[in-house]
Design a protein around this motif. Structure first.
Motif, PDB file in Angstrom:
ATOM      1  N   THR A 172     -77.642 -60.093 -37.288  1.00 46.96           N
ATOM      2  CA  THR A 172     -77.201 -58.709 -37.174  1.00 46.96           C
ATOM      3  C   THR A 172     -75.986 -58.584 -36.544  1.00 46.96           C
ATOM      4  O   THR A 172     -74.823 -57.812 -36.688  1.00 46.96           O
ATOM      5  CB  THR A 172     -78.363 -58.240 -36.124  1.00 46.96           C
ATOM      6  OG1 THR A 172     -79.584 -57.977 -37.010  1.00 46.96           O
ATOM      7  CG2 THR A 172     -77.846 -56.585 -36.159  1.00 46.96           C
ATOM      8  N   LEU A 173     -75.436 -59.460 -35.484  1.00 48.63           N
ATOM      9  CA  LEU A 173     -74.195 -59.663 -34.924  1.00 48.63           C
ATOM     10  C   LEU A 173     -73.312 -59.897 -35.898  1.00 48.63           C
ATOM     11  O   LEU A 173     -72.026 -59.374 -35.911  1.00 48.63           O
ATOM     12  CB  LEU A 173     -74.250 -60.645 -33.751  1.00 48.63           C
ATOM     13  CG  LEU A 173     -75.145 -60.582 -32.522  1.00 48.63           C
ATOM     14  CD1 LEU A 173     -75.384 -61.461 -31.655  1.00 48.63           C
ATOM     15  CD2 LEU A 173     -74.293 -59.452 -31.756  1.00 48.63           C
ATOM     16  N   GLN A 174     -73.302 -60.895 -36.720  1.00 55.13           N
ATOM     17  CA  GLN A 174     -72.676 -61.298 -37.806  1.00 55.13           C
ATOM     18  C   GLN A 174     -72.331 -60.123 -38.858  1.00 55.13           C
ATOM     19  O   GLN A 174     -71.270 -60.079 -39.323  1.00 55.13           O
ATOM     20  CB  GLN A 174     -72.961 -62.431 -38.665  1.00 55.13           C
ATOM     21  CG  GLN A 174     -73.024 -63.846 -37.752  1.00 55.13           C
ATOM     22  CD  GLN A 174     -73.430 -64.801 -38.268  1.00 55.13           C
ATOM     23  OE1 GLN A 174     -74.472 -65.038 -39.157  1.00 55.13           O
ATOM     24  NE2 GLN A 174     -72.755 -66.073 -38.244  1.00 55.13           N
ATOM     25  N   GLN A 197     -75.287 -65.923 -25.337  1.00 55.03           N
ATOM     26  CA  GLN A 197     -76.455 -66.216 -26.188  1.00 55.03           C
ATOM     27  C   GLN A 197     -77.006 -64.899 -26.912  1.00 55.03           C
ATOM     28  O   GLN A 197     -76.978 -63.876 -26.272  1.00 55.03           O
ATOM     29  CB  GLN A 197     -77.625 -66.781 -25.321  1.00 55.03           C
ATOM     30  CG  GLN A 197     -77.752 -68.247 -24.744  1.00 55.03           C
ATOM     31  CD  GLN A 197     -78.825 -68.769 -24.243  1.00 55.03           C
ATOM     32  OE1 GLN A 197     -79.411 -68.232 -23.190  1.00 55.03           O
ATOM     33  NE2 GLN A 197     -79.267 -69.844 -24.841  1.00 55.03           N
ATOM     34  N   CYS A 198     -77.010 -65.265 -28.108  1.00 54.25           N
ATOM     35  CA  CYS A 198     -77.916 -63.713 -28.726  1.00 54.25           C
ATOM     36  C   CYS A 198     -79.221 -64.200 -28.859  1.00 54.25           C
ATOM     37  O   CYS A 198     -79.909 -65.282 -28.139  1.00 54.25           O
ATOM     38  CB  CYS A 198     -77.353 -64.173 -30.194  1.00 54.25           C
ATOM     39  SG  CYS A 198     -77.876 -65.254 -31.253  1.00 54.25           S
ATOM     40  N   ARG A 199     -80.110 -63.421 -29.430  1.00 54.97           N
ATOM     41  CA  ARG A 199     -81.638 -63.438 -29.378  1.00 54.97           C
ATOM     42  C   ARG A 199     -82.259 -64.767 -29.633  1.00 54.97           C
ATOM     43  O   ARG A 199     -83.174 -65.193 -29.081  1.00 54.97           O
ATOM     44  CB  ARG A 199     -82.319 -62.366 -30.263  1.00 54.97           C
ATOM     45  CG  ARG A 199     -83.718 -62.136 -30.065  1.00 54.97           C
ATOM     46  CD  ARG A 199     -84.374 -60.815 -30.819  1.00 54.97           C
ATOM     47  NE  ARG A 199     -84.235 -61.341 -32.395  1.00 54.97           N
ATOM     48  CZ  ARG A 199     -84.292 -60.143 -32.999  1.00 54.97           C
ATOM     49  NH1 ARG A 199     -84.524 -58.972 -32.666  1.00 54.97           N
ATOM     50  NH2 ARG A 199     -84.354 -60.526 -34.293  1.00 54.97           N
ATOM     51  N   SER A 200     -81.731 -65.268 -30.631  1.00 55.21           N
ATOM     52  CA  SER A 200     -82.359 -66.804 -31.222  1.00 55.21           C
ATOM     53  C   SER A 200     -81.860 -67.866 -30.129  1.00 55.21           C
ATOM     54  O   SER A 200     -82.349 -69.246 -30.534  1.00 55.21           O
ATOM     55  CB  SER A 200     -81.897 -66.995 -32.649  1.00 55.21           C
ATOM     56  OG  SER A 200     -80.560 -67.174 -32.766  1.00 55.21           O
ATOM     57  N   GLY A 252     -67.692 -59.546 -38.279  1.00 58.15           N
ATOM     58  CA  GLY A 252     -68.752 -59.581 -37.381  1.00 58.15           C
ATOM     59  C   GLY A 252     -68.494 -60.478 -36.108  1.00 58.15           C
ATOM     60  O   GLY A 252     -67.320 -61.130 -35.977  1.00 58.15           O
ATOM     61  N   VAL A 253     -69.545 -60.359 -35.166  1.00 62.51           N
ATOM     62  CA  VAL A 253     -69.192 -61.268 -34.002  1.00 62.51           C
ATOM     63  C   VAL A 253     -69.509 -62.562 -34.701  1.00 62.51           C
ATOM     64  O   VAL A 253     -70.515 -62.874 -35.025  1.00 62.51           O
ATOM     65  CB  VAL A 253     -70.610 -60.880 -32.906  1.00 62.51           C
ATOM     66  CG1 VAL A 253     -70.442 -61.813 -31.842  1.00 62.51           C
ATOM     67  CG2 VAL A 253     -70.354 -59.451 -32.526  1.00 62.51           C
TER      68      VAL A 253
END
Length: 220
Positions: free
Chosen positions: A68-70, A37-40, A80-81
């Protein structure tokens, strides 16, 4: 014997990237990716808890936004991720997706997302709570328990969770493990395999699938 591309054949392609998914999809029966999971709360495809090893940035995946990951550079590819949704959209027809759940809390979002696609899904994890949550959320989605020690206990746990498969480390695989697993109606997919000769041995033993680092390890 099925060929499952470990992180999209990480020995040949940049791991867990859309490029790896597209390339491995031309050579494998199924692609294995890692999901966090990312922040969202969106499921993203990356193995480590931190982005440091595979990107040009630093920090925990859980603290970073999807955008940001992307925008990061994964292993010098300029990619990106990817989100899990992007991976699902990139999957070639007829190729399955093995999603390695790194966190229990993303189970429901992963199942909700994958239900919108026709791709064959196998949810795997070392975390028995994650697999239990997956069974509760949708018992029809196949599950697999990753095991790197105590294979007999792993088989018992996998069977008790109504898993479809067990994923033992290659060092654990012998005829006794295969017999016990098959007696419990569990497929056996071995990780991680690099050597074609070893793959041939596993095929003769009756292994159901190998999780391979490179396509060369997979048999025609």
């Amino acid at each position: 014997m099925r060929c499952i591309a470990h992180r999209g054949f990480a020995g040949l392609y940049p791991e867990n990237t859309l490029t790896a998914v597209r390339q491995a999809g031309q050579q494998a029966d199924m692609i294995e990716v890692d999901v966090r999971q990312c922040r969202s709360g969106d499921p993203v495809v990356i193995h480590d808890e931190m982005v440091d090893r595979v990107t040009d940035e630093t920090g925990p995946v859980a603290d970073i936004s999807l955008a940001t990951l992307q925008s990061m550079d994964v292993l010098g590819t300029g990619e990106g991720v990817p989100s899990l949704e992007a991976v699902l959209r990139a999957m070639p027809d007829g190729v399955g997706l093995n999603i390695d759940l790194k966190e229990r809390d993303l189970v429901e979002s992963v199942i909700d997302l994958t239900s919108d696609f026709d791709t064959e899904i196998l949810l795997s994890s070392r975390d028995i709570d994650a697999l239990g949550a997956a069974r509760e959320a949708d018992p029809d989605v196949d599950r697999a328990l990753l095991v790197d020690s105590s294979s007999e206990a792993g088989i018992e746990r996998a069977a008790s969770l109504d898993c479809a498969a067990i994923h033992p480390h290659w060092r654990l695989v012998d005829f006794a493990l295969l017999e016990r697993a098959h007696r419990s109606d569990l497929n056996v997919n071995v990780w991680t395999v690099s050597d074609p000769e070893k793959a041939r041995e596993y095929e003769k033993m009756g292994v159901d699938g190998i999780i391979a680092e490179e396509p060369a390890a997979c048999l025609d």
